[in-house]
Design a protein around this motif. Structure first.
Motif, mmCIF file in Angstrom:
data_model
loop_
_atom_site.group_PDB
_atom_site.id
_atom_site.type_symbol
_atom_site.label_atom_id
_atom_site.label_comp_id
_atom_site.label_asym_id
_atom_site.label_seq_id
_atom_site.Cartn_x
_atom_site.Cartn_y
_atom_site.Cartn_z
ATOM 1 N N LEU A 142 0.799 -1.222 0.000
ATOM 2 C CA LEU A 142 0.000 0.000 0.000
ATOM 3 C C LEU A 142 0.835 1.276 0.000
ATOM 4 C CD1 LEU A 142 -2.812 -0.969 2.513
ATOM 5 C CD2 LEU A 142 -2.912 -0.933 0.015
ATOM 6 N N MET A 143 2.033 1.251 0.544
ATOM 7 C CA MET A 143 2.800 2.481 0.720
ATOM 8 C C MET A 143 3.907 2.690 -0.303
ATOM 9 S SD MET A 143 3.080 2.446 4.833
ATOM 10 C CE MET A 143 3.425 4.171 5.083
ATOM 11 N N ARG A 144 4.401 1.651 -0.914
ATOM 12 C CA ARG A 144 5.543 1.792 -1.814
ATOM 13 C C ARG A 144 5.081 1.971 -3.255
ATOM 14 N NH1 ARG A 144 10.188 2.843 0.252
ATOM 15 N NH2 ARG A 144 11.391 1.011 0.527
ATOM 16 N N ARG A 145 5.939 2.562 -4.081
ATOM 17 C CA ARG A 145 5.645 2.761 -5.495
ATOM 18 C C ARG A 145 6.615 2.016 -6.398
ATOM 19 N NH1 ARG A 145 1.014 3.252 -4.897
ATOM 20 N NH2 ARG A 145 0.208 5.050 -3.819
ATOM 21 N N ASN A 146 7.590 1.376 -5.825
ATOM 22 C CA ASN A 146 8.560 0.611 -6.595
ATOM 23 C C ASN A 146 7.971 -0.767 -6.883
ATOM 24 O OD1 ASN A 146 10.756 -0.803 -7.566
ATOM 25 N ND2 ASN A 146 12.189 0.125 -6.123
ATOM 26 N N ALA A 147 7.936 -1.162 -8.147
ATOM 27 C CA ALA A 147 7.310 -2.419 -8.548
ATOM 28 C C ALA A 147 8.024 -3.622 -7.940
ATOM 29 C CB ALA A 147 7.279 -2.532 -10.065
ATOM 30 N N ILE A 148 9.316 -3.569 -7.794
ATOM 31 C CA ILE A 148 10.062 -4.702 -7.236
ATOM 32 C C ILE A 148 9.744 -4.866 -5.749
ATOM 33 C CG2 ILE A 148 12.372 -5.600 -6.769
ATOM 34 C CD1 ILE A 148 13.271 -4.199 -9.346
ATOM 35 N N ILE A 149 9.655 -3.760 -5.019
ATOM 36 C CA ILE A 149 9.316 -3.821 -3.597
ATOM 37 C C ILE A 149 7.897 -4.354 -3.418
ATOM 38 C CG2 ILE A 149 9.026 -2.473 -1.488
ATOM 39 C CD1 ILE A 149 11.921 -2.712 -2.331
ATOM 40 N N ILE A 150 6.971 -3.893 -4.254
ATOM 41 C CA ILE A 150 5.595 -4.383 -4.181
ATOM 42 C C ILE A 150 5.557 -5.882 -4.456
ATOM 43 C CG2 ILE A 150 3.340 -4.271 -5.310
ATOM 44 C CD1 ILE A 150 3.818 -1.271 -5.637
ATOM 45 N N PHE A 151 6.304 -6.310 -5.434
ATOM 46 C CA PHE A 151 6.365 -7.734 -5.779
ATOM 47 C C PHE A 151 6.931 -8.553 -4.612
ATOM 48 C CE2 PHE A 151 8.232 -11.265 -8.322
ATOM 49 C CZ PHE A 151 7.038 -11.739 -8.818
ATOM 50 N N ASN A 196 3.792 4.532 -10.853
ATOM 51 C CA ASN A 196 3.053 5.715 -11.286
ATOM 52 C C ASN A 196 3.298 6.036 -12.758
ATOM 53 O OD1 ASN A 196 1.853 6.201 -8.799
ATOM 54 N ND2 ASN A 196 3.630 7.368 -8.094
ATOM 55 N N LEU A 197 4.345 5.499 -13.330
ATOM 56 C CA LEU A 197 4.664 5.746 -14.728
ATOM 57 C C LEU A 197 4.053 4.721 -15.673
ATOM 58 C CD1 LEU A 197 8.433 6.669 -14.290
ATOM 59 C CD2 LEU A 197 6.478 8.221 -14.473
#
Length: 105
Positions: free
Chosen positions: A22-31, A98-99
């Protein structure tokens, strides 16, 4: 060791995973956080299978085999997910989610 410790650890890991998604925007961290949540559920399933096996209600290996199949599916998910992230990086030169609206063309 009591099963409450495993339940607490699993809940903490799952909550860390939810907060990361919910808080991060980095795709690798979300994964990685999604994988952390999946492993928290696996830990909980193995702990409950051990608890029920000690009580004599079910076979100890049944849930552990199910967890093994979940881990196999998670490995396939990692391969597909990382391939998507690599392609996203090649197109946008960033792993910021976001991109992703640039990929509509």
């Amino acid at each position: 060791m009591p099963v409450q410790y495993y339940i607490f650890l699993s809940v903490v890991l799952f909550c860390i995973g939810i907060m990361g998604v919910l808080m991060r925007r980095n795709a690798i961290i979300i994964f990685m956080c999604v994988e952390l949540m999946l492993n928290a559920v696996n830990l909980l399933m193995v702990a409950f299978s051990k608890m029920w096996a000690d009580a004599g209600h079910v076979d100890a290996g049944a849930a552990q085999i199910f967890v093994f199949f979940i881990m196999v599916v998670a490995a396939a998910e990692v391969a597909v997910g990382l391939a998507i992230i690599v392609m996203m990086y090649r197109n946008t030169h960033s792993v910021d989610i976001n991109l992703l609206n640039r990929l509509k063309n």
